[in-house]
Design a protein around this motif. Structure first.
Motif, PDB file in Angstrom:
ATOM      1  N   GLY A 242       0.793  -1.216   0.000  1.00 54.94           N
ATOM      2  CA  GLY A 242       0.000   0.000   0.000  1.00 54.94           C
ATOM      3  C   GLY A 242       0.829   1.272   0.000  1.00 54.94           C
ATOM      4  N   ALA A 243       0.379   2.241   0.819  1.00 55.90           N
ATOM      5  CA  ALA A 243       1.020   3.554   0.831  1.00 55.90           C
ATOM      6  C   ALA A 243       2.474   3.463   1.272  1.00 55.90           C
ATOM      7  CB  ALA A 243       0.254   4.490   1.751  1.00 55.90           C
ATOM      8  N   ARG A 245       4.592   1.086   0.699  1.00 57.97           N
ATOM      9  CA  ARG A 245       5.387   0.641  -0.457  1.00 57.97           C
ATOM     10  C   ARG A 245       5.609   1.809  -1.428  1.00 57.97           C
ATOM     11  NH1 ARG A 245       4.054  -3.464  -4.922  1.00 57.97           N
ATOM     12  NH2 ARG A 245       1.982  -3.572  -4.065  1.00 57.97           N
ATOM     13  N   PHE A 269       4.351  10.682 -10.216  1.00 63.13           N
ATOM     14  CA  PHE A 269       3.356   9.850  -9.533  1.00 63.13           C
ATOM     15  C   PHE A 269       2.917   8.706 -10.444  1.00 63.13           C
ATOM     16  CE2 PHE A 269      -0.885   8.679  -8.162  1.00 63.13           C
ATOM     17  CZ  PHE A 269      -0.783   8.683  -6.777  1.00 63.13           C
ATOM     18  N   ARG A 277       3.278  -1.261  -8.818  1.00 63.68           N
ATOM     19  CA  ARG A 277       2.367  -2.397  -9.048  1.00 63.68           C
ATOM     20  C   ARG A 277       3.126  -3.653  -9.475  1.00 63.68           C
ATOM     21  NH1 ARG A 277      -0.695   1.513 -11.678  1.00 63.68           N
ATOM     22  NH2 ARG A 277      -2.320   2.317 -10.316  1.00 63.68           N
TER      23      ARG A 277
ATOM     24  N   GLU B  17      -4.246  10.277  -7.909  1.00 60.86           N
ATOM     25  CA  GLU B  17      -4.459   9.114  -7.067  1.00 60.86           C
ATOM     26  C   GLU B  17      -4.317   7.820  -7.853  1.00 60.86           C
ATOM     27  OE1 GLU B  17      -8.827  10.265  -6.424  1.00 60.86           O
ATOM     28  OE2 GLU B  17      -8.859   8.061  -6.320  1.00 60.86           O
ATOM     29  N   THR B  18      -4.079   6.745  -7.126  1.00 60.24           N
ATOM     30  CA  THR B  18      -4.011   5.427  -7.727  1.00 60.24           C
ATOM     31  C   THR B  18      -4.419   4.394  -6.679  1.00 60.24           C
ATOM     32  OG1 THR B  18      -2.584   3.939  -9.021  1.00 60.24           O
ATOM     33  CG2 THR B  18      -1.596   4.967  -7.099  1.00 60.24           C
ATOM     34  N   GLU B  19      -4.777   3.226  -7.144  1.00 65.63           N
ATOM     35  CA  GLU B  19      -5.121   2.135  -6.227  1.00 65.63           C
ATOM     36  C   GLU B  19      -3.927   1.199  -6.123  1.00 65.63           C
ATOM     37  OE1 GLU B  19      -8.267   1.772  -4.710  1.00 65.63           O
ATOM     38  OE2 GLU B  19      -8.675   3.776  -5.520  1.00 65.63           O
ATOM     39  N   LEU B  20      -3.600   0.787  -4.906  1.00 65.11           N
ATOM     40  CA  LEU B  20      -2.468  -0.119  -4.704  1.00 65.11           C
ATOM     41  C   LEU B  20      -2.736  -0.975  -3.470  1.00 65.11           C
ATOM     42  CD1 LEU B  20       0.427  -0.829  -5.702  1.00 65.11           C
ATOM     43  CD2 LEU B  20       1.281   0.841  -4.046  1.00 65.11           C
ATOM     44  N   ASP B  21      -2.732  -2.298  -3.664  1.00 61.62           N
ATOM     45  CA  ASP B  21      -2.900  -3.223  -2.533  1.00 61.62           C
ATOM     46  C   ASP B  21      -4.131  -2.874  -1.689  1.00 61.62           C
ATOM     47  OD1 ASP B  21      -0.494  -4.382  -3.313  1.00 61.62           O
ATOM     48  OD2 ASP B  21       0.674  -3.107  -1.981  1.00 61.62           O
ATOM     49  N   GLU B  23      -5.465  -0.201  -1.131  1.00 60.86           N
ATOM     50  CA  GLU B  23      -5.435   1.154  -0.577  1.00 60.86           C
ATOM     51  C   GLU B  23      -5.565   2.166  -1.710  1.00 60.86           C
ATOM     52  OE1 GLU B  23      -2.348   2.282   2.161  1.00 60.86           O
ATOM     53  OE2 GLU B  23      -2.144   0.225   2.904  1.00 60.86           O
ATOM     54  N   ILE B  25      -3.969   5.565  -2.891  1.00 60.46           N
ATOM     55  CA  ILE B  25      -2.809   6.423  -2.644  1.00 60.46           C
ATOM     56  C   ILE B  25      -3.089   7.758  -3.324  1.00 60.46           C
ATOM     57  CG2 ILE B  25      -0.296   6.617  -2.767  1.00 60.46           C
ATOM     58  CD1 ILE B  25      -1.253   3.998  -1.485  1.00 60.46           C
ATOM     59  N   VAL B  26      -3.028   8.817  -2.562  1.00 60.96           N
ATOM     60  CA  VAL B  26      -3.338  10.144  -3.088  1.00 60.96           C
ATOM     61  C   VAL B  26      -2.148  11.066  -2.827  1.00 60.96           C
ATOM     62  CG1 VAL B  26      -4.962  12.074  -3.070  1.00 60.96           C
ATOM     63  CG2 VAL B  26      -5.755   9.773  -2.495  1.00 60.96           C
ATOM     64  N   PHE B  35      -0.749  10.448   0.772  1.00 67.58           N
ATOM     65  CA  PHE B  35      -1.657   9.895   1.773  1.00 67.58           C
ATOM     66  C   PHE B  35      -2.087   8.500   1.332  1.00 67.58           C
ATOM     67  CE2 PHE B  35      -2.041  14.449   1.503  1.00 67.58           C
ATOM     68  CZ  PHE B  35      -1.967  14.875   2.827  1.00 67.58           C
ATOM     69  N   GLY B  36      -2.095   7.588   2.282  1.00 70.11           N
ATOM     70  CA  GLY B  36      -2.647   6.268   2.027  1.00 70.11           C
ATOM     71  C   GLY B  36      -3.997   6.159   2.712  1.00 70.11           C
TER      72      GLY B  36
END
Lengths: 309, 104
Positions: A242-243, A245, A269, A277, B17-21, B23, B25-26, B35-36
């Motif tokens: 997540g964040a 990483r 970004f 990913r 923003e993106t999606e990861l695991d 979460e 992420i912004v 920010f997660g």
């Protein structure tokens, strides 16, 4: 008939995936010199100049750094100045007192990092080794022990890839191009590993150049290990998600402190999101004393054997 | 900052923003802060895909978690205040939002 006379002819080098036309007055050691004449136009020129001048519209001006995103100058040491433009031109001015190794160190360090950012590449502040044809990068804060760990892994039979910087190319599926340059170690680390120290690194009084093994050529990164510099009672490897990483990946970007001066945040970004990913990232905590150093190295090698994309 | 129950809230444009695991992420593009968001925070952020009234956000989060609005209202309010403090959202009164044509 008179022929034009030039004082010198550039030499061509392949450096971290780019073809560079380099003024012969600029000493480069350990770089792959390309045959003359070159097959194609170089990706960039590295020139010696008397004065570097200054960007027309800088976004920041300090005594040692005057920069716009496409026209970046910095003065890392007395009598030494760099100007990097459009990802294609590095101009260097230096006085007689500047040792050639310092010029090379900053050229293949900060100046090259700026050049990569201007070209939309993603340079990471890392050491890297290869194992079974796969590359593993080690990142962390300055002094966290990246070079020491990479040197130890090489002493255990793994292949050396790079020290200090690895360049990822988003346009080539984040292929890794290593920056081959002299490895630098602290005296106590070199002594523990049985490596002979060379000259002292002028910009880092506590570090010494050591001979690096021949660099291996690899494709993509299999994993990134973030060194926990807080120290620990025992070695441990934990995967980040997540964040955390994402943030660690951003923090590992070379010259991250200059990033806002060089690139659009949206572009960085997007690249970091795409890379995060596909890249597994682990935190590696270990005791900082050399008495238990080898245990951590053995744990890391075993982990690399097992980690899969 | 206190988020009034009659407020209308919208994301600012200064983020990616993106999606990861699992979460979200912004990154705030002007500050560079990252920010997660997971769980309730992620649910609130998703509610803000379009400008909404505070109570509509609370209702949406409550619906996501199949709980009563009273059970999450103050958590939502606290997170929105955090977002506002980081310039991630703008908060307007309902009257201001209507006059600006941004009614929820």
């Amino acid at each position: 008939m008179l022929q034009p006379v030039t004082a010198h002819r550039d030499r061509f080098f392949g450096i971290a995936g780019l073809a560079a036309s380099v003024d012969p007055r600029i000493a480069l050691s350990g770089q792959a010199e390309l045959p003359w004449p070159p097959d194609a136009a170089p990706d960039l020129r590295v020139r010696k100049v008397k004065e570097i001048g200054a960007p027309a519209d800088p976004v920041v001006v300090t005594p040692w750094l005057t920069a716009a995103p496409r026209d970046f100058t910095f003065r890392p040491a007395p009598g030494l100045a760099f100007r990097i433009r459009d990802g294609r031109d590095i101009a260097i001015a230096w006085g007689g007192a500047v040792p050639p190794p310092d010029i090379e160190a900053y050229l293949l360090g900060s100046a090259w990092g700026v050049l990569c950012h201007q070209r939309g590449l993603l340079p990471l502040h890392c050491s890297a080794i290869a194992f079974g044809g796969r590359a593993f990068a080690i990142t962390g804060q300055p002094g966290a022990g990246k070079s020491t760990l990479a040197a130890a892994l090489c002493r255990n039979g793994l292949d050396y890839v790079t020290d200090d910087m690895g360049v990822l190319d988003p346009a080539r599926d984040f292929a890794l191009d290593a920056m081959p340059k002299a490895m630098k170690l602290c005296a106590d680390a070199a002594a523990h590993l049985g490596i002979t120290c060379g000259k002292r690194v002028a910009s880092r009084v506590d570090k010494f150049f050591v001979a690096a093994p021949v660099a291996a050529t690899v494709g993509t990164l299999a994993a990134l290990y973030v060194l926990d510099d807080a120290g620990a009672d025992a070695s441990a490897i934990t995967e980040l998600s997540g964040a955390e990483r994402f943030v660690q990946l951003i923090a590992s970007i070379y010259r991250v402190e200059w990033l806002s001066l060089l690139r659009q945040p949206e572009a960085v970004f997007a690249q970091a999101a795409a890379l995060s990913r596909r890249l597994r990232i682990f935190r590696f905590a270990r005791p900082r004393d050399f008495g238990r150093f080898d245990d951590g190295v053995a744990m890391l090698i075993a982990h690399m054997q097992e980690v899969r994309p | 900052m206190t988020i009034d129950s009659n407020a209308v809230i919208a994301r600012t444009r200064d983020h990616v923003e993106t999606e990861l695991d699992d979460e979200t992420i912004v990154m705030h593009t002007r500050s560079g802060h990252i920010f997660g968001m997971s769980d309730t925070a992620q649910a609130v952020w998703r509610q803000l895909a379009v400008p909404r009234a505070f109570e509509a956000i609370v209702a949406g989060v409550a619906d996501d978690y199949a709980i009563g609005a009273d059970a999450c209202r103050e958590d939502v309010r606290a997170f929105l205040a955090e977002l506002a403090a980081n310039d991630m959202i703008v908060v307007a009164s309902a009257a201001d939002a209507y006059s600006a044509g941004r009614h929820p």
